[in-house]
Design a protein around this motif. Sequence first.
Motif, PDB file in Angstrom:
ATOM      1  N   MET A 172       0.827  -1.170  -0.018  1.00  0.00           N
ATOM      2  CA  MET A 172      -0.065   0.023   0.130  1.00  0.00           C
ATOM      3  C   MET A 172       0.877   1.392   0.003  1.00  0.00           C
ATOM      4  SD  MET A 172      -3.031  -1.099  -0.232  1.00  0.00           S
ATOM      5  CE  MET A 172      -3.717   0.271  -0.037  1.00  0.00           C
ATOM      6  N   ILE A 173       1.948   1.211   0.774  1.00  0.00           N
ATOM      7  CA  ILE A 173       2.982   2.379   0.952  1.00  0.00           C
ATOM      8  C   ILE A 173       3.403   2.605  -0.712  1.00  0.00           C
ATOM      9  CG2 ILE A 173       5.302   3.148   1.703  1.00  0.00           C
ATOM     10  CD1 ILE A 173       4.332   1.932   4.409  1.00  0.00           C
ATOM     11  N   GLU A 174       3.843   1.425  -1.148  1.00  0.00           N
ATOM     12  CA  GLU A 174       4.601   1.539  -2.525  1.00  0.00           C
ATOM     13  C   GLU A 174       3.505   2.057  -3.579  1.00  0.00           C
ATOM     14  OE1 GLU A 174       7.500   1.551  -4.994  1.00  0.00           O
ATOM     15  OE2 GLU A 174       7.812   1.098  -3.115  1.00  0.00           O
ATOM     16  N   VAL A 175       2.192   1.878  -3.409  1.00  0.00           N
ATOM     17  CA  VAL A 175       1.242   2.459  -4.404  1.00  0.00           C
ATOM     18  C   VAL A 175       1.310   3.850  -4.148  1.00  0.00           C
ATOM     19  CG1 VAL A 175      -1.345   2.527  -4.940  1.00  0.00           C
ATOM     20  CG2 VAL A 175      -0.197   0.166  -4.590  1.00  0.00           C
ATOM     21  N   GLU A 176       1.133   4.217  -3.034  1.00  0.00           N
ATOM     22  CA  GLU A 176       1.391   5.775  -2.957  1.00  0.00           C
ATOM     23  C   GLU A 176       2.475   6.388  -3.165  1.00  0.00           C
ATOM     24  OE1 GLU A 176       0.394   9.142   0.610  1.00  0.00           O
ATOM     25  OE2 GLU A 176       0.323   6.960   1.124  1.00  0.00           O
ATOM     26  N   VAL A 177       3.533   5.912  -2.909  1.00  0.00           N
ATOM     27  CA  VAL A 177       4.718   6.429  -3.480  1.00  0.00           C
ATOM     28  C   VAL A 177       4.876   6.454  -5.204  1.00  0.00           C
ATOM     29  CG1 VAL A 177       7.275   6.171  -3.683  1.00  0.00           C
ATOM     30  CG2 VAL A 177       6.275   5.761  -1.306  1.00  0.00           C
ATOM     31  N   LYS A 178       4.185   5.346  -6.023  1.00  0.00           N
ATOM     32  CA  LYS A 178       4.259   5.522  -7.137  1.00  0.00           C
ATOM     33  C   LYS A 178       3.596   6.560  -7.819  1.00  0.00           C
ATOM     34  CE  LYS A 178       2.901   2.580 -11.266  1.00  0.00           C
ATOM     35  NZ  LYS A 178       2.392   1.004 -11.634  1.00  0.00           N
ATOM     36  N   GLN A 179       2.205   6.658  -7.173  1.00  0.00           N
ATOM     37  CA  GLN A 179       1.492   7.723  -7.462  1.00  0.00           C
ATOM     38  C   GLN A 179       1.911   9.127  -7.473  1.00  0.00           C
ATOM     39  OE1 GLN A 179      -1.425   7.745  -9.280  1.00  0.00           O
ATOM     40  NE2 GLN A 179      -1.170   5.405  -9.117  1.00  0.00           N
ATOM     41  N   LEU A 180       2.727   9.351  -6.286  1.00  0.00           N
ATOM     42  CA  LEU A 180       3.556  10.482  -6.089  1.00  0.00           C
ATOM     43  C   LEU A 180       4.540  10.825  -6.921  1.00  0.00           C
ATOM     44  CD1 LEU A 180       3.445  10.662  -2.214  1.00  0.00           C
ATOM     45  CD2 LEU A 180       2.221  12.002  -3.453  1.00  0.00           C
ATOM     46  N   LYS A 181       5.246   9.964  -7.368  1.00  0.00           N
ATOM     47  CA  LYS A 181       6.468   9.740  -8.330  1.00  0.00           C
ATOM     48  C   LYS A 181       5.796  10.291  -9.708  1.00  0.00           C
ATOM     49  CE  LYS A 181       9.465   6.798  -8.203  1.00  0.00           C
ATOM     50  NZ  LYS A 181       9.789   5.041  -7.940  1.00  0.00           N
ATOM     51  N   GLU A 182       4.597   9.784  -9.969  1.00  0.00           N
ATOM     52  CA  GLU A 182       4.094   9.866 -11.450  1.00  0.00           C
ATOM     53  C   GLU A 182       3.587  11.471 -11.400  1.00  0.00           C
ATOM     54  OE1 GLU A 182       0.909   6.974 -12.026  1.00  0.00           O
ATOM     55  OE2 GLU A 182       2.382   5.669 -12.624  1.00  0.00           O
ATOM     56  N   GLU A 183       3.100  12.093 -10.505  1.00  0.00           N
ATOM     57  CA  GLU A 183       2.372  13.303 -10.317  1.00  0.00           C
ATOM     58  C   GLU A 183       3.856  14.276 -10.395  1.00  0.00           C
ATOM     59  OE1 GLU A 183       0.078  16.566 -10.170  1.00  0.00           O
ATOM     60  OE2 GLU A 183      -0.015  14.346 -10.768  1.00  0.00           O
ATOM     61  N   ILE A 184       5.032  14.036  -9.701  1.00  0.00           N
ATOM     62  CA  ILE A 184       6.260  14.874  -9.837  1.00  0.00           C
ATOM     63  C   ILE A 184       6.579  14.824 -11.258  1.00  0.00           C
ATOM     64  CG2 ILE A 184       8.516  15.023  -9.231  1.00  0.00           C
ATOM     65  CD1 ILE A 184       7.641  13.721  -6.576  1.00  0.00           C
ATOM     66  N   THR A 185       6.520  13.588 -11.853  1.00  0.00           N
ATOM     67  CA  THR A 185       6.789  13.503 -13.144  1.00  0.00           C
ATOM     68  C   THR A 185       5.981  14.522 -14.221  1.00  0.00           C
ATOM     69  OG1 THR A 185       8.014  11.460 -13.081  1.00  0.00           O
ATOM     70  CG2 THR A 185       7.370  12.083 -15.364  1.00  0.00           C
ATOM     71  N   ARG A 186       4.610  14.349 -13.965  1.00  0.00           N
ATOM     72  CA  ARG A 186       3.704  15.180 -14.633  1.00  0.00           C
ATOM     73  C   ARG A 186       3.742  16.444 -14.482  1.00  0.00           C
ATOM     74  NH1 ARG A 186      -0.488  18.141 -14.661  1.00  0.00           N
ATOM     75  NH2 ARG A 186      -0.410  18.270 -12.373  1.00  0.00           N
ATOM     76  N   ILE A 187       3.966  17.244 -13.269  1.00  0.00           N
ATOM     77  CA  ILE A 187       4.146  18.506 -13.067  1.00  0.00           C
ATOM     78  C   ILE A 187       5.529  19.046 -13.663  1.00  0.00           C
ATOM     79  CG2 ILE A 187       5.014  19.950 -11.349  1.00  0.00           C
ATOM     80  CD1 ILE A 187       3.158  18.628  -9.228  1.00  0.00           C
ATOM     81  N   SER A 188       6.610  18.214 -13.807  1.00  0.00           N
ATOM     82  CA  SER A 188       7.842  18.455 -14.616  1.00  0.00           C
ATOM     83  C   SER A 188       7.625  18.811 -16.086  1.00  0.00           C
ATOM     84  CB  SER A 188       8.901  17.642 -14.065  1.00  0.00           C
ATOM     85  OG  SER A 188      10.147  17.696 -15.118  1.00  0.00           O
ATOM     86  N   ARG A 189       6.663  17.955 -16.428  1.00  0.00           N
ATOM     87  CA  ARG A 189       6.363  17.815 -17.863  1.00  0.00           C
ATOM     88  C   ARG A 189       5.481  18.971 -18.259  1.00  0.00           C
ATOM     89  NH1 ARG A 189       4.088  13.230 -18.131  1.00  0.00           N
ATOM     90  NH2 ARG A 189       1.935  13.988 -18.068  1.00  0.00           N
ATOM     91  N   ASP A 190       4.288  19.266 -17.507  1.00  0.00           N
ATOM     92  CA  ASP A 190       3.305  20.164 -17.841  1.00  0.00           C
ATOM     93  C   ASP A 190       3.243  21.558 -17.458  1.00  0.00           C
ATOM     94  OD1 ASP A 190       2.274  17.819 -19.194  1.00  0.00           O
ATOM     95  OD2 ASP A 190       0.932  17.279 -17.713  1.00  0.00           O
ATOM     96  N   THR A 191       4.173  21.608 -16.587  1.00  0.00           N
ATOM     97  CA  THR A 191       4.325  23.339 -16.167  1.00  0.00           C
ATOM     98  C   THR A 191       4.659  24.144 -17.267  1.00  0.00           C
ATOM     99  OG1 THR A 191       4.636  22.504 -13.846  1.00  0.00           O
ATOM    100  CG2 THR A 191       5.202  24.720 -14.402  1.00  0.00           C
ATOM    101  N   GLU A 192       3.765  25.301 -17.509  1.00  0.00           N
ATOM    102  CA  GLU A 192       4.044  25.973 -18.619  1.00  0.00           C
ATOM    103  C   GLU A 192       3.887  27.405 -18.264  1.00  0.00           C
ATOM    104  OE1 GLU A 192       1.708  24.754 -21.807  1.00  0.00           O
ATOM    105  OE2 GLU A 192       2.804  23.021 -22.366  1.00  0.00           O
TER     106      GLU A 192
END
Length: 371
Positions: free
Chosen positions: A109-129
């Motif tokens: 369960m912890i790993e699931v949350e960490v995975k989602q947080l990492k994906e959101e960090i990647t999305r912010i890095s990619r989509d911030t304009e």
Amino acid sequence: MKINFNASAVIATNQMTKNDNRLQQSLERLSSGLKIVHAKDNPSGLAMAKRMNAQIEGVTQATQNAGDGISVVEIADGALAEVHEMLQRINELAVKASTESLTSGDREMIEVEVKQLKEEITRISRDTEFNGQRILDGSFDLKGYTDNENVKVTYYSDTLKSGKYHMDLDVTFKADGTVDTADYVNGTGPYIPADAKVSQIDGNIVTIKGSQNFELKLRVSEDAVTAGGNRVSVDMEITGFGSMDMQIGANEGQQLDIIIPEVSLENMGIKHIDLSTKEDSDDALRRMGGAVHFVSSVRGRLGAYQNRLEHTINTLDITNENMTGAYSRIMDADMAEEMTEYTTLQVLAQASTSMLAQANERPSQVLQLLQ
């Protein structure tokens, strides 16, 4: 008395014409509000004023540019504030996962949350304009190039002087192709500190650090090693270019370079963290300190840029104010003084018209002699 040539009338006509021309010029100045209406009024003054006006307009636009720069920094910092919050949460979860009281289900369960947080960090890095330009994906980071397609420069600190570098590393790889171990052997170039060494490995990212904030991150793939060995030799060109150049002055070269590194999981060193075991959680916890420091350093740089841009805007405003005053002294008419001149010329114009009428009347007095 003479009747063929009336010299008095000619004199009166010439004077009336002069007064009329001066009156016309005064009317132009009063109606336009300008002291210099035509180039003939003050050639050198006009040249100075137009040069000043170009500077004033340039400073005005530079102020707007600096304001846009502040907006870029504020957007980037706002996005990184959320990244900071997510890193703090991942760090908290790493602390939680480092205890052996958890079951495998808890860790999942912890790993699931960490995975989602990492994906959101990647999305912010990619989509911030800003204005359609991505600002956290490395588009405005300093660029570096290598002669080996299997080795890429992903990040370097701005203390690294531009120029050509050579570096040798001893690298071993895991079965999945990620880096297992890496050692810095030697290097040459404009600036590599004597204490440079490999400080961190995350996936295929090898981080080399040294004194005076020296930091270099290389993405090394398995095909980079020489045949029959572990040596990776690479020639690099550190350009020092790639930053967002903000024109903050009216003249060429008056720019501020805004460097925004790629805020990626790779550069933070947490792309391959795993909390499935206590040992992996301990390693993740160790890496989280570096990740938080990386984002903090980026935000600190952005804050420094914003402070500098705010001071720049204040300076530009003062420059604009003083240059506008100088331009006004050259170009603007003193309306009170000009109105006094206009009134005087009106009286002279009326007087010269009256005198011309008198001069034209004088030849008719000859008729009295002929009676």
